[in-house]
Design an enzyme around this catalytic site. Structure first.
Site, PDB file in Angstrom:
ATOM      1  NE  ARG B 342      -4.325   0.163   1.665  1.00 14.12           N
ATOM      2  CZ  ARG B 342      -5.434   0.617   1.063  1.00 14.12           C
ATOM      3  NH1 ARG B 342      -5.551   1.891   0.733  1.00 14.12           N
ATOM      4  NH2 ARG B 342      -6.418  -0.200   0.776  1.00 14.12           N
ATOM      5  CD  GLU B 745      -6.939   2.884   6.329  1.00 15.75           C
ATOM      6  OE1 GLU B 745      -7.750   2.573   5.437  1.00 15.75           O
ATOM      7  OE2 GLU B 745      -5.912   2.239   6.562  1.00 15.75           O
TER       8      GLU B 745
END
Lengths: 502, 803
Positions: B342, B745
């Protein structure tokens, strides 16, 4: 002699006699009283999730103090009124205005820190009825920041909690604060608990002596010099919760009422008894050493200052305690007592080496005497840490220069914390300043001399390079224009906006 | 009977297309989904009545567990003398690796490299060696420190630098993404520069530490109350170490006192040991880690060292990027593979790189096994993108905002990511432009520069940075969710789903969905603890996906029940199904208004099922790590932040003076809760990049293992002026739950604005000629070091700083 302690939790009067000396208030509440609203976040007095309110009579008046239950020993509660989050609802079950504001403003997310915040906020709303009037002012913001500095929240970013605080303050300004409304009743019942007696608690785990007077303390300690003296317990509490130490015999310093004296003597010196907390000393200290005000407000947190004593901060002799350098720069003298014998030492002579002080078995600190600042003194006190609030200093510099009439430096006291194994003065740098005017040349000479004064350590708070560099740079702050008259001093992040906009 | 899976989802989509006209139109109930409602537990939080694992009342025979930890970073265990531990009063038994009859292995990715208790080697200082089981927690803790362990030290690799120097093994495969020909683009670019960014890790510091309570039942059953973000995985791990089928283990979590990713896999350690202790003693067993143990044992955010090479033109356009992202993963794989993946997925942040090559380097070290933490590597990747923008700005003399605006993704061109996904929904330019206007960025920047010319020690800085965050688990199969909704005959509703509540307001949003659909008031809809017994085979509540996935599953379950009620009412009252509508006042059936409870009870009497599961899987997504291509994300969430700071050049102390954030939550399910996520996420991100510093000593011992030494932001660290707004009227282009966007997030990344504002303040020392190259965390010391370097470069004597 009494053999139990008595205190209220909510409206229940407890008499306890067989208390282990190390039993913390948090463990007692959660494990023995099923009061699980008070949370354990860190077990070292740094996160505030366990904040509770302790009400005591100070000069006859009921005063509420938020403290960390995790490092508060149960025996400390003798004669007190304890309130936990379970005690806040009104008679018909309605939430306290602080609780309601926290609900309305989304002041809780995970909710774990919330009871602790609520207790700190209730303490503030009970004590500062003027908070609503200060809204929008720098003072108003500072007061809230200070009250909440000892409560950590990882979810909200604090903004909604501060909004809730302001909303609750506004509500209380109009409708009153419910806990304060009970003051007469609670005051009366706490008066009734007072008997002025020394207390001795015994349990299989050990004993606790709560001497009612300094004489009783002196004799108890002389009889058992192996006992551990505990005042606020903000240091000893960690011995128990983290180092898992046992305390077979504890002698309580704050039980002695005559150690609670704080007063300015006729010669202008400030006497601070060994039982005086930082919170109690604060107004006196700020008046006495105005340049130290911003730093004193950053010692520990509100909860820590509510329990921790000024003299305990000296007595534990940490190299990174914030009080000692300040008092050292001010020329404080420590009053020691062993049994009936008394002696006085200059504070800088008390700290001998890391972990070693000029103190004999059975001897204890009775108080500290801080002389008045000489005329034409220039002062600066600067605390530097990774986080602004509630952090241990990387470096703390406390400076007093006494100027002659012609502007030359007559006397220099440059005291530092974090630079050595003990709090100590930069004697070579001081010598370099004597007889000099406050010029850049004098500053540079002192900064160069300071290299010889210290060999600081590198650790998780800062490297040796950082400490040495900042120690020298703090002296530059003292030399900045503006600090001839103090305060205000040089611009710092605490005051620059006021300076810039003022 | 209708297929609950298909019908619910299809009708959810139909409703989204047709709006309020259908029978599933919003009931306009106060507090229903897409409007603000207070947290479902707020009234309990403030009163201390919200129950966490450690608050569950225990029977008197319960036992308590404490851990013995390794004192060495890497060693062979020669001997472990536990005599004094076992002899301590109150101790019942001590569990060590050999006492685990079945599997002493809890790697969440099946890597087989994570023993629950150390066997013959220890791989980091803090690794659990044994578990003491005692009658009280006090006895267990006191006994645990009495072990005498004999070690033979082995060479330890502690950080990225050492791992690279020694050619340390990787914990999992490296990922490479390429598009175009980066080396060629770099070689032919008019301007080119290379540099390195170091970015620190982060402790989660959830206020509630790891905790689990295990209750042994009959016939081998085990019920575990765990503070876990992933009840299903905790269930699997407990069953694995106990050597029993999953159907004997039930894991339940009502709420956590914060998670932030730290309880996605790390909760398994505690739950498994509590279950082992319960199985061994036959008594309920609790393990709640002391804060110091928690921080010594569990993994944290990965720190990274990122080497970048970028080619660009004089107008500030990126032409080619080559990056290597090395991460300290710790002693085991844990989730380091997807985390470092990621980081690559977000190494573009919001920017188009015409030719690009990205490589991850997940390095094994003898430290805690780093794990999931809000952003999951994404923020570290985005930090590299922002450093590149900053480098280009200083190299070209352009305003960094202009460089950023020139490089953001387009919608119809310049819209291909390094992983070959087309960005269809980019609004970065609009968000940044609007924020710059709203907060007066250009004017303030000029003012700040003027101020800095005359201020010797206090310098100010400003920066405006974007975020584009990909939403979905990159492991495609995790993008599924289930729900279970019950309607009782009094018309009250119970909602259950696979997600967990850690403070983010997920349960509140799920309640709001049922309120909106049924037309019920808050009091009529209750959410219950998440349990593997009600909704099985769930995914972690992670990747910001909790509301997206579970919301659709709840909607599907609710719609299934509604369909049955509609069909029943149409028959009973002889109206067309279209004439049945759920409103806040009751169910409109033709000309009649039938109270919900009346309708429900009548349906019950007619033997209509009032309970349904719901299921959802995210459409459109795919990802092939082998080729580095796919559409791993359903959509992106966007936003921008502008931070203004003041820095003291004598000490490096700094403060946030003002922060403005504009964020895209689609059509927010709950605007107040989403703003709370943004405020909190920002402050957490700013803490990561400024004051939060993890410090290991040279022996590999973590020295910042408590809040006394590890400093998360306190109240006074929030920005003095803090304006947070949601973008208006920006429905998600994709068919998400009521067109909302995930919000957990993405706002964390806004903290980057603070790092860049500090950098901007420092750049003033050299008249903005040099990129300061400020690494994170920008502690006062780090800032002072950069200031010192810039001062030497500039040769100017701005301050009387002594060296």
């Amino acid at each position: 002699m009494r053999q139990h302690i008595s205190f209220y939790v909510g409206d229940t009067l407890h008499h306890l006699s067989d208390l282990p000396p190390e039993l913390t208030l948090l463990d007692w509440l959660r494990d023995q009283q099923s009061r699980t609203g008070t949370k354990e976040g860190c077990n070292e007095g740094d996160c505030g999730a366990c904040t509770v309110l302790v009400g005591r009579l100070e000069q006859g008046a009921l005063v509420w103090r938020a403290v960390n239950a995790c490092i508060h020993m149960v025996w400390m509660l003798d004669g007190a009124q304890l309130l936990t989050v379970e005690d806040l609802r009104g008679p018909d079950g309605q939430l306290h205005p602080v609780q309601q504001a926290m609900v309305d403003e989304h002041g809780s997310q995970c909710g774990f820190c919330t009871p602790g915040f609520v207790m700190s906020m209730v303490a503030l709303s009970a004590q500062r009825v003027d908070l609503a009037e200060l809204e929008g002012t720098l003072d108003g913001e500072r007061i809230i920041n200070e009250a909440l500095a000892g409560n950590l929240c990882r979810c909200t970013g604090y903004a909604p909690i501060v909004r809730a605080m302001k909303k609750a303050a506004a509500y209380c300004a109009r409708h009153g604060e419910p806990i304060s409304a009970r003051t007469p009743e609670l005051t009366a019942r706490l008066h009734a608990l007072r008997d002025g007696k020394t207390v001795e608690l015994r349990s299989p785990e050990g004993r606790v002596t709560l001497p009612a007077s300094v004489d009783a303390l002196a004799s108890a300690y002389a009889q058992d010099p192996a006992a551990v003296l505990v005042a606020g317990g903000t240091d000893v509490g960690l011995w128990v919760t983290k180092r898992l130490r046992r305390l077979p015999h504890v002698i309580a310093v704050r039980a002695a009422q005559d150690l609670h004296q704080i007063q300015t003597r006729p010669d202008g010196a400030l006497w601070i008894g060994a039982g005086v907390t930082y919170t109690e000393a604060m107004p006196h200290l700020v008046a006495h050493l105005p340049a130290a005000a911003d730093t004193l407000r950053r010692i520990g947190s509100t909860q820590v200052r509510n329990a921790a004593t000024v003299c305990g901060n000296i007595g534990n002799a940490s190299p990174i305690g914030d009080g000692p350098p300040v008092f050292m720069a001010a020329g404080a003298r420590l009053h020691l007592r062993c049994g009936p014998e008394r002696r006085v030492v200059a504070l800088e002579d008390f700290f001998l080496d890391y972990g070693k002080q000029d103190i004999r078995p059975g001897e204890f600190i009775e108080g500290v005497l801080v002389p008045p600042l000489a005329p034409r003194s220039v002062c600066g006190v600067y605390k530097v840490s990774k986080r602004f609030d509630q952090d241990i200093s990387a470096v703390l510099g406390a400076f007093v220069l006494v100027m002659a009439e012609d502007g030359a430096i007559q006397q220099a006291r440059l005291a530092y914390g974090g630079m050595a194994g003990i709090p100590c003065r930069a004697t070579r740098a001081e010598a370099a300043l004597l007889g000099q005017h406050r010029t850049q040349a004098a500053l540079h000479a002192a900064q160069a001399a300071m290299k010889e004064d210290f060999t600081p350590l590198s650790d998780m708070r800062a490297s040796a390079w950082y400490r040495a560099t900042v120690a020298a740079n703090l002296l530059a702050r003292l030399f900045e224009a503006g600090s001839v008259t103090n305060p205000p001093g040089a611009p710092t992040l605490e005051n620059w906006q006021e300076v810039a906009h003022g | 009977m209708v297929d609950p899976q298909k019908t619910g989802t299809q009708q959810a989509q139909a409703q989204l297309r047709s709006g309020a006209a259908s029978m599933h139109g919003p009931a306009q109930v106060a507090g229903g989904a897409s409007s603000s409602l207070r947290h479902e537990s707020a009234h309990l939080h403030v009163a201390g009545e919200a129950r966490y694992v450690d608050d569950v009342p225990l029977p008197p025979n319960a036992v308590h567990v404490a851990l013995g930890l390794s004192g060495r970073a890497h060693a062979r265990i020669l001997g472990m003398d536990l005599g004094a531990v076992e002899a301590y009063p109150g101790v019942l038994c001590v569990l060590r690796a050999r006492d685990i009859a079945h599997h002493n292995q809890i790697s969440p990715v099946g890597a087989g490299d994570e023993p629950l208790l150390a066997e013959d080697h220890v791989f980091f200082c803090g690794q659990p060696l044994f578990a003491v089981v005692a009658q009280t927690r006090h006895a267990a803790r006191h006994a645990a420190v009495l072990a005498k362990v004999d070690y033979e030290d082995l060479p330890a690799v502690l950080n990225i630098e050492q791992a690279r120097a020694q050619g340390s093994a990787l914990v999992c495969r490296s990922l490479e993404m390429t598009r175009g020909d980066a080396p060629r683009a770099l070689g032919s670019a008019p301007r080119r520069l290379a540099g390195q960014l170091a970015i620190g890790g982060q402790e989660h510091f959830y206020l509630e530490g790891q905790a689990a309570l295990a209750w042994p039942g009959e016939d081998g059953e085990m019920r575990v109350c765990s503070s876990t973000q992933h009840p299903t995985e905790t269930q699997h791990m407990v069953a694995h170490v106990l050597g029993c089928p999953n159907n004997l283990v039930t894991v339940e979590v009502r709420r956590m006192g914060g998670g932030f990713g730290g309880k996605e896999t790390q909760a398994n350690i505690v739950a498994c040991l509590a279950a082992l202790a319960a199985a061994r003693t036959g008594r309920p067993a609790k393990l709640r880690l002391d804060r110091d143990d928690d921080m010594m044992v569990t993994g944290k955010r990965h720190d990274f060292v990122i080497d970048y090479d970028v080619g660009f033109d004089e107008q500030g356009h990126v032409l080619g990027v080559d990056m290597e992202l090395a991460a300290r993963c710790g002693w085991s794989a844990d989730l380091s593979g997807p985390v470092t993946d990621r980081a690559l997925f977000h190494a573009d942040n919001a920017y188009y790189y015409p030719d690009v090559r990205l490589r991850s380097m997940p390095l094994r070290t003898n430290t805690q096994s780093n794990t999931a933490f809000r952003g999951f590597g994404g923020p570290q990747g985005a930090a590299a993108a922002e450093r590149i923008m900053e480098e280009i700005a200083f190299a070209t003399g352009l305003d960094p905002l202009d460089v950023r605006l020139r490089n953001v993704y387009g919608t119809t061109e310049r819209n291909m990511t390094p992983y070959h996904m087309t960005v269809e929904d980019s609004i970065s330019a609009e968000v940044m432009t609007q924020l710059a206007q709203d907060c007066d960025y250009r004017h303030r920047r000029a003012q700040i520069r003027a101020f800095n010319r005359t201020s010797p020690h206090i310098r100010r800085g400003i920066a405006l940075t974007p975020v584009k965050f990909g939403i979905s688990f990159t492991a495609t199969h995790f993008n599924q969710a289930g729900a279970l909704v019950h309607v009782y005959t009094d018309g009250s509703v119970q909602v259950n789903h696979g997600g967990t509540e850690m403070g983010q307001g997920l349960h509140t949003k799920m309640v709001q969905i049922a309120m909106r659909e049924f037309g019920l008031a808050r009091e009529r809809v209750r959410i219950t603890a998440t349990t593997t017994g009600k909704v099985p085979n769930t995914s972690a509540t992670a990747a910001s996906s909790g509301a997206d996935l579970n919301g659709m599953a709840v909607l599907a379950a609710v719609r299934t029940i509604k369909d049955r009620l509609v069909a029943f009412a149409a028959t009973r009252w002889q109206v067309a199904p279209e004439q049945v509508r759920f409103t806040a006042d009751g169910v409109v059936v033709g000309e009649e208004l039938v109270p919900f409870a009346t309708l429900v009870n009548a349906a019950y009497m007619a033997r209509i099922s009032l309970s349904s599961t719901g299921f959802y899987k995210t459409p459109k997504i795919s990802w092939d790590a082998a080729t580095g291509r796919g559409r791993p994300f359903y959509y992106f969430a966007y936003g921008a932040a502008c931070a203004e700071v003041a820095v003291d050049l004598l000490t490096g102390e700094n403060r946030m003076e003002r922060v403005d954030i504009l964020h895209d939550a689609g059509l927010s399910l709950n605007p107040d809760i989403d703003i709370g996520q943004i405020e909190g996420g920002f402050v957490q991100g700013a803490g990561w990049l400024t004051m939060e510093e993890l410090f290991w000593d040279t022996s590999g011992r973590l020295r910042t293992h408590a809040p006394s030494t590890y400093k998360i932001p306190a109240c006074s660290d929030r920005p003095r002026i803090f304006n947070v707004k949601l973008m208006d009227n920006v429905p998600n282009r994709e068919d998400t739950i009521f067109r909302s966007k995930a919000v957990g997030e993405p706002p964390f990344v806004h903290g980057l604005a603070v790092l860049h504002a500090i950098s901007d303040a420092l750049a003033s020392m050299n008249d903005y000629r040099t990129c300061p190259g400020l690494n994170a965390p920008a502690t006062p010391e780090q800032i002072l070091r950069v200031a010192e370097r810039l001062r030497q470069q500039s040769g100017a004597d701005h301050a009387q700083v002594h060296t």
